[in-house]
Design an enzyme around this catalytic site. Structure first.
Site, PDB file in Angstrom:
ATOM      1  N   ASP A 450      15.575   2.278  23.258  1.00 18.87           N
ATOM      2  CA  ASP A 450      14.457   1.647  23.938  1.00 18.87           C
ATOM      3  C   ASP A 450      14.513   0.172  23.598  1.00 18.87           C
ATOM      4  O   ASP A 450      15.168  -0.231  22.631  1.00 18.87           O
ATOM      5  CB  ASP A 450      13.146   2.259  23.443  1.00 18.87           C
ATOM      6  CG  ASP A 450      11.936   1.605  24.083  1.00 18.87           C
ATOM      7  OD1 ASP A 450      11.847   1.618  25.314  1.00 18.87           O
ATOM      8  OD2 ASP A 450      11.101   1.074  23.348  1.00 18.87           O
ATOM      9  N   THR A 452      12.521  -1.352  22.110  1.00 25.51           N
ATOM     10  CA  THR A 452      11.924  -1.489  20.788  1.00 25.51           C
ATOM     11  C   THR A 452      12.966  -1.572  19.703  1.00 25.51           C
ATOM     12  O   THR A 452      12.647  -1.872  18.568  1.00 25.51           O
ATOM     13  CB  THR A 452      11.045  -0.264  20.489  1.00 25.51           C
ATOM     14  OG1 THR A 452      11.821   0.910  20.694  1.00 25.51           O
ATOM     15  CG2 THR A 452       9.853  -0.239  21.392  1.00 25.51           C
ATOM     16  N   PHE A 565      -0.873 -13.687  38.307  1.00 25.44           N
ATOM     17  CA  PHE A 565       0.551 -13.356  38.394  1.00 25.44           C
ATOM     18  C   PHE A 565       0.746 -11.933  38.906  1.00 25.44           C
ATOM     19  O   PHE A 565      -0.052 -11.044  38.624  1.00 25.44           O
ATOM     20  CB  PHE A 565       1.178 -13.489  37.000  1.00 25.44           C
ATOM     21  CG  PHE A 565       2.501 -12.808  36.863  1.00 25.44           C
ATOM     22  CD1 PHE A 565       3.669 -13.467  37.201  1.00 25.44           C
ATOM     23  CD2 PHE A 565       2.592 -11.503  36.395  1.00 25.44           C
ATOM     24  CE1 PHE A 565       4.893 -12.849  37.081  1.00 25.44           C
ATOM     25  CE2 PHE A 565       3.809 -10.878  36.274  1.00 25.44           C
ATOM     26  CZ  PHE A 565       4.966 -11.559  36.612  1.00 25.44           C
ATOM     27  N   LYS A 588       1.854 -22.523  37.180  1.00 24.08           N
ATOM     28  CA  LYS A 588       3.025 -22.375  36.311  1.00 24.08           C
ATOM     29  C   LYS A 588       3.791 -21.140  36.768  1.00 24.08           C
ATOM     30  O   LYS A 588       3.210 -20.136  37.191  1.00 24.08           O
ATOM     31  CB  LYS A 588       2.618 -22.240  34.836  1.00 24.08           C
ATOM     32  CG  LYS A 588       1.792 -21.014  34.502  1.00 24.08           C
ATOM     33  CD  LYS A 588       1.404 -21.008  33.027  1.00 24.08           C
ATOM     34  CE  LYS A 588       0.605 -19.752  32.682  1.00 24.08           C
ATOM     35  NZ  LYS A 588       0.162 -19.736  31.284  1.00 24.08           N
ATOM     36  N   GLY A 703      11.057   0.871  29.834  1.00 24.48           N
ATOM     37  CA  GLY A 703      10.091   0.855  30.924  1.00 24.48           C
ATOM     38  C   GLY A 703       9.842  -0.531  31.472  1.00 24.48           C
ATOM     39  O   GLY A 703       9.069  -0.695  32.420  1.00 24.48           O
ATOM     40  N   ASP A 704      10.501  -1.555  30.932  1.00 20.70           N
ATOM     41  CA  ASP A 704      10.291  -2.923  31.381  1.00 20.70           C
ATOM     42  C   ASP A 704      10.837  -3.134  32.789  1.00 20.70           C
ATOM     43  O   ASP A 704      11.710  -2.410  33.261  1.00 20.70           O
ATOM     44  CB  ASP A 704      10.993  -3.909  30.440  1.00 20.70           C
ATOM     45  CG  ASP A 704      10.332  -3.925  29.078  1.00 20.70           C
ATOM     46  OD1 ASP A 704       9.158  -3.557  29.017  1.00 20.70           O
ATOM     47  OD2 ASP A 704      10.993  -4.297  28.103  1.00 20.70           O
TER      48      ASP A 704
END
Length: 1222
Positions: A450, A452, A565, A588, A703-704
């Site tokens: 992961d 992580t 965003f 931005k 999961g990103d």
């Protein structure tokens, strides 16, 4: 009520959405029914007309403050026969395996699944039968009980630890509303429908619907480290109706709403339900839910209703099945036990036939051999068969398994005691949570991590003390910039930091004299904190104002609009009215194709900023462009009307809003750019590079979103500039082509296509999202897959048109498609799977295990990684964080990703080498010991007589030959740890399984045969025609047994000396000590004194002293030992000289490597602490994966009233750590 979008299924015309997490793991029957109806409408084949089915009621309903509601008959489910129980789980959890009544039978059942234990149990039964017993029954019973007992104690200790953990969790306390009052109770006593009260820093005991909190509008902050390993806070909100009407205890006591919601499932990002109260319906979603395992933060008190309890909670549903893990060596040993048993049966059958023939031709005719039993020769042969089964049983010694368990326990302790895997910052040592998988650490081929696995830290070093609000740890060296800010001479610089302090969705909470920032993403918090340190301090916000401290004075700006965003816009903007009435838009966002294409033609410094952005990107920094635009009142009024209409649009609201945002976000003026370092844990890129050199393939499963995952890959150097990256659409095309090629080939189903997918030279990398993963692997729920495949087969057989290459026509094609995907991925140097669900992570691991027959390791730190950790052969949890769910399910745990290098390349490799060396030698010494009986049988009429004394047989594996090999299994090392890390190629033999396999097994067998031949026939020849010094011939059976046993003991103990690579005093003592123990015990057992006490048990009276006082018998022993060892010495010399292994070459040059290591350490001290590699790819700004707090801010529901009098702030304003995990 909005439902999260799901990736389209296979065969759809649309491509999967890369930003969507394709949760398709636990669809309810209602969802499947709707999709099947849709498929049916699209099917060209006529389908039978079916009348409209009534809408199914949700299967999960809860009545608040009514425990009896869940016990009604319609909510019962059948458990066994006619026994029924409520389908609603209690809140007690159970992770243990045994209880008081089931421990003995269940543990014995598990242990007798091991072939060797069952084998020895059968031998014990045979030894009890007097007609065939050739050895006392206790020689097998004692070791068997010892093995079963040691293993049972180890299992009991492990299970007691699980009992203690379960008890600790189940006995945690919380307040529950009973009989109109809150009373304290244990977690395990909670039931579905209870109203509970939670306080700050409490763990959430179940999946709970948030009703109200002490914060305005029932806002509640939670920390989700147990779920996803992330420590940044997330917010939850109660419904407006419950916030207004359920604040007091008596109001909560009268609360009687009915909750209708989805069945329990594992989807951490989805919840759909409805609350019916006072005849009104209110939609519920995940923002209203507090999930078990999270922790209440920054909220004094909150109240909630238990929806899912115990095993129905999402965190428990994500746990996956607990799998019994066994090493490859364990499985191989089982097959070898079967092989030995077959050899044993064949040997015993041959010896039994020999005894039958011998008795028929010789034994029955020799009057002095008559035993008074009138058995036929065939029956005597039958008894002889079982007798030899007992005698030769030591070919598989039961002490082998005791020794293996001791070695594994010792290796686990070495991992626990390794100070180089101890993380002092959080006082976290490495922990081996299992003792059965150590040698498997030396055979890993695939690592699934992961994100992580490598934790990021957002840092911006600055140092100055003129700003009383600046963080004292904030260091900076550019005095020119600081002087420009303080002098206020450059309005562009002031505008830069003002934008950072105003354009964001950060929430601020005041705790006494302290401000705490809560940001939706770590970068947001880092930039606001940076602005604070440079004198622009974000102080507070309301629904329509933002207040900041600009250097030395406070300013309040009216917020007219907040353009948040999202993953499509990749930017955010804010429209403010200044105190002087001026309206300005601040924006931005990412530089590539986002900001630059919206800049005004007259915007300044575009080229200079572009050069800076290129520099930042080459240094793997995340970049962000800042710009602004002044807006007239008339222009704003016209735009605000369009914005109002878009805000209430019922269809495609987000798309309509994006279009309106585009109208105002143009003709911008560039201010500057920022760059944030995505700082990895120490040693992450080096660790990945070192593991890659060991031919270990690393796959990232996260999961990103795709952009973030790709940047992570570049940051940790998993992806490099020279790699060609292939995305989901490319992969899908390749797999379709391969599928079409297989269909067009008449022999396609009978042959395996071996062509490479990537034929161009160079490295390849694969970046694929969860939606494409489902599309490529056709992974949907089984019910839907069966229906779809059935229709596809029907279309294929009834249509003359060729089948669609995007759709498999049967399960065989689906399986081949999965194999093709794994083959393609294995051709790549790096694989990143992003936007994947916890179930998909486990499926990918399982797919590689199945297709590649490879040893896999998974590493993660959240509950979303538990399924993956349990599926892999080895599971590693990142400890030291507050989220320990992954650690509790793991086999090994440590605090930093870089420790994985030492765990595998040092401890794993050593464990594998030691275990292989131990097993090879153990089999050898027992073949050498046992087969002497076989040769002896040719000279005793195949009568099942033993070649040794009974006590020697009983003590051989316990006292005489066990300690030296045990120490080799615990302490041996071919090279030290530094060289192991320096030369990752030494890890390859473990992956190939070349140190212990059937080839090594048969080498040990033939080596044992040779030693047994020499051990028997050399003494036999010496005894054949001899005369002692006293004129007597000591050619008796007992003297022969003594000489043969003495030769064997000295040979096997010197043989382990030849196999020992790492000598210590303990090894030296063990070898000589074992030989000394043998002679000491032998002379005691053969003494007259012990024979007097036990005349029937010790019958070799004086045999040792009589035999060993003859010099020629000592010469016989020396000759036997020499002939046994000389070939081994010659072979080892030739192998190391002519055919040296990689280990031999490294060992030969170890002095050179040690000197080079010392030189490298000296060079490192002279080099700067941080160095970057270059790459041309732009590193985009990493916003949060979901929308920020804009909707929450705009609603005004969570904004505290601005205090009239602001207390004095403390000297530094701190930001809550916002670790982003890689």
């Amino acid at each position: 009520m909005s439902v999260r979008a799901r990736a389209p299924s296979q065969g759809s015309l649309e491509e999967p959405d890369d930003e969507v997490v394709p949760y398709s793991d636990d669809e309810t029957d209602e969802e499947l029914q709707s999709e099947d109806d849709l498929d049916r409408s699209e099917d060209q084949l006529p389908e039978p007309e079916i009348g409209p089915a009534p809408a199914a009621e949700p299967g999960w309903s809860i009545r608040a403050n009514d425990r009896e509601y869940c016990n009604q008959p319609q909510f019962k489910k059948k458990v066994f026969l006619c026994i029924k129980k409520s389908k609603y789980s209690g809140n007690a959890i159970k992770t243990y395996k045994y209880n008081f009544f089931t421990f003995v039978p269940r543990n014995l059942c598990e242990q007798f699944k091991r072939a060797a234990n069952l084998y020895f149990l059968c031998l014990l039964i045979l030894q009890i039968i007097p007609q065939i017993s050739t050895l006392p029954w206790y020689t097998t019973l004692v070791p068997l009980v010892l093995v079963l007992g040691i293993t049972a104690i180890k299992d009991l200790v492990d299970d007691l630890a699980r009992h203690r953990m379960d008890k600790e969790i189940n006995n945690r306390r919380c307040d529950v509303l009973l009989n109109g009052r809150f009373v304290e109770t244990r977690w395990m006593n909670l039931q579905v429908g209870d109203v509970v009260r939670l306080k700050k820093n409490d763990f959430i005991p179940a999946d709970i619907l948030l009703l109200s909190s002490s914060n305005p509008n029932s806002l509640c902050y939670v920390e989700t480290a147990e779920l996803d390993g992330e420590t940044n806070l997330k917010f939850k909100m109660g419904l407006k109706i419950t916030d207004e009407r359920l604040q007091e205890e008596d109001q909560l006591a009268r609360f009687n709403a009915l909750i209708l919601c989805e069945e329990p499932n594992n989807r951490l990002d989805k919840f759909v339900g409805t609350m019916i109260w006072d005849s009104e319906r209110y939609p519920l979603d995940l923002d209203n839910m507090l999930l078990r395992g999270c922790k209440i933060r920054n909220t004094d008190v909150c109240h909630g209703l238990v929806i899912f309890a115990g095993n129905d909670t999402k965190i428990m549903r994500n746990g996956g099945k607990t799998r019994f893990k066994r090493t490859r060596i364990d499985k191989l040993m089982n097959y070898m036990v079967y092989t030995i048993f077959v050899l044993l049966v064949l040997l015993c059958a041959g010896l039994a036939i020999g005894h039958t023939y011998w008795y028929e031709s010789i034994g029955s005719k020799a009057w002095y051999l008559y035993d008074g039993l009138n058995y036929s020769s065939s029956y005597r042969g039958f008894l002889s068969f079982w007798g030899y089964i007992i005698i030769l049983n030591t070919m598989v010694p039961i002490s082998l398994y005791v020794s293996v368990e001791v070695i594994r326990l010792g290796q686990s302790k070495f991992i626990n005691w390794d100070l180089q895997m101890y993380y002092a910052d959080k006082d976290t040592p490495a922990k081996a949570r299992t003792t059965t998988l150590n040698e498997q650490l030396g055979q890993i081929e695939y690592i699934f991590s992961d994100k992580t696995g490598t934790l990021t830290q957002n840092i911006m070093p600055v140092d100055f003390s003129w700003n009383k609000y600046a963080d004292k740890k904030f260091q900076f060296e550019d005095h020119f910039l600081v002087s420009c800010i303080r002098s206020k001479k450059d309005p562009q610089i002031l505008e830069f930091f003002k934008l950072l302090s105003l354009c964001h969705t950060v929430m601020v909470e005041q705790k006494g004299d302290e401000l705490v920032y809560q940001a939706a993403s770590p970068d947001e918090g880092a930039l606001v904190t940076a602005a604070c340190n440079f004198g622009f301090v974000f102080l507070s916000r309301t629904q329509d104002t933002i207040t900041i401290m600009e250097m030395d004075h406070e300013e309040t700006y009216e917020m007219l609009a907040l353009l948040d965003f999202n993953s499509d816009r990749k930017r955010m903007s804010i429209i403010l009215r200044f105190p002087d009435g001026k309206i300005r838009l601040y924006c931005k966002g990412g530089a590539d194709t986002v900001i630059y294409q919206r800049l005004d033609a007259n915007s300044k410094d575009k080229e200079t900023t572009q050069e800076a952005l290129d520099t930042f990107a080459n240094e793997t920094l995340r970049t962000l462009c800042l710009c602004y635009k002044d807006i007239s009142q008339a222009e704003y009024d016209a735009w605000a009307q369009k914005h109002q209409v878009a805000s209430v649009s019922m269809g495609n609201r987000e798309e309509v809003l994006d279009t309106v945002y585009e109208e105002i976000e143009k003709n911008l003026l560039l201010i500057g750019a920022t760059a944030i370092e995505d700082k990895l844990q120490d040693g992450v890129p080096e660790t990945i590079a070192k593991l890659a050199k060991a031919d270990i393939k690393i796959w990232v499963l996260t999961g990103d979103k795709k952009e973030t995952a790709e940047n992570i890959g570049y940051s940790c150097q998993l992806l490099t500039d020279d790699m060609k990256i292939h995305y989901g659409e490319d992969v899908n095309v390749q797999l379709r082509n391969r599928q079409t090629q297989r269909r067009n080939d008449p022999q396609g189903r009978n042959k395996k296509l071996k062509e490479l997918f990537f034929t161009e030279p160079g490295k390849n990398a694969l970046v694929i999202t969860g939606g494409w993963l489902n599309e490529i692997l056709y992974e949907k729920k089984k019910k839907r897959r069966r229906l779809r495949l059935k229709k596809l087969r029907k279309r294929y057989t009834n249509s003359s048109n060729p089948p669609d290459s995007s759709q498999p026509v049967d399960d065989w094609e689906k399986e081949k498609r999965q194999e093709d995907f794994v083959d393609m991925a294995c051709e790549c140097s790096a694989v990143i799977c992003c936007r994947v669900t916890p179930k998909q992570k486990a499926n990918v691991v399982s797919l590689v295990k199945r297709c590649k027959k490879a040893v896999t390791l998974s590493i993660g730190d959240g509950a979303n990684d538990v399924n993956m950790i349990k599926t892999a052969d080895i599971g590693v949890g990142i400890s030291g964080q507050e989220g320990m769910q992954a650690v509790m399910s793991s086999d090994y745990a440590f605090a930093q990703f870089r420790y994985l290098e030492r765990l595998l390349l040092v401890h794993g490799r050593w464990s594998y080498i030691r275990m292989c060396k131990f097993l090879r030698y153990f089999f050898y010494k027992n073949f050498a010991f046992t087969l002497v009986h076989f040769w002896f049988s040719f000279f005793n009429g195949f009568s099942s007589q033993t070649a040794y004394e009974d006590w020697f047989i009983a003590l051989y594996n316990v006292c005489y030959s066990s300690l030296p090999v045990l120490l080799v299994g615990l302490l041996d090392q071919d090279v030290n740890d530094k060289i192991s890390l320096r030369c990752p190629k030494l890890y390859l033999p473990g992956q190939q399984g070349s140190l212990f396999n059937y080839r090594n097994f048969f080498i040990s067998l033939f080596h044992g045969i040779f030693t047994s031949l020499m051990t028997f026939f050399i003494p036999y020849g010496a005894f054949l025609q001899t005369m002692g010094q006293d004129g007597e011939a000591p050619s008796d059976y007992q003297s022969f047994a003594v000489v043969a046993a003495s030769s064997l003991i000295i040979t096997v103990n010197l043989q382990i000396s030849l196999n020992t690579s790492y000598w210590t005093f303990v090894n030296f003592f063990a070898v000589l000590g074992s030989i000394a123990i043998y002679f000491g015990i032998m002379f005691d057992i053969h003494s007259a004194g012990i024979h007097v006490i036990f005349p029937t048990t010790f019958t070799f009276t004086g045999a040792a002293s009589n035999a060993l006082r003859q010099p020629y018998l000592w010469l016989t022993i020396i000759l036997t030992v020499g002939i046994c060892l000389l070939p081994v010495i010659c072979i080892q010399f030739l192998c190391q000289t002519i055919w040296p292994s990689a280990g031999d070459k490294v060992h030969r040059n170890r002095k050179k490597y040690e000197l080079e290591d010392e030189e490298d350490e000296r060079k490192k001290k002279k080099q700067p602490a941080f160095q970057r590699g270059g790459r041309s790819r732009r590193s985009a700004y990493a916003f949060s994966h979901s929308r920020g707090y804009a909707d929450l801010i705009a609603s005004g529901r969570s904004i505290r009233q601005r205090p009239r009098v602001r207390p004095e702030l403390r000297e530094s304003i701190r930001e809550v750590p916002q670790d982003e995990n890689i």
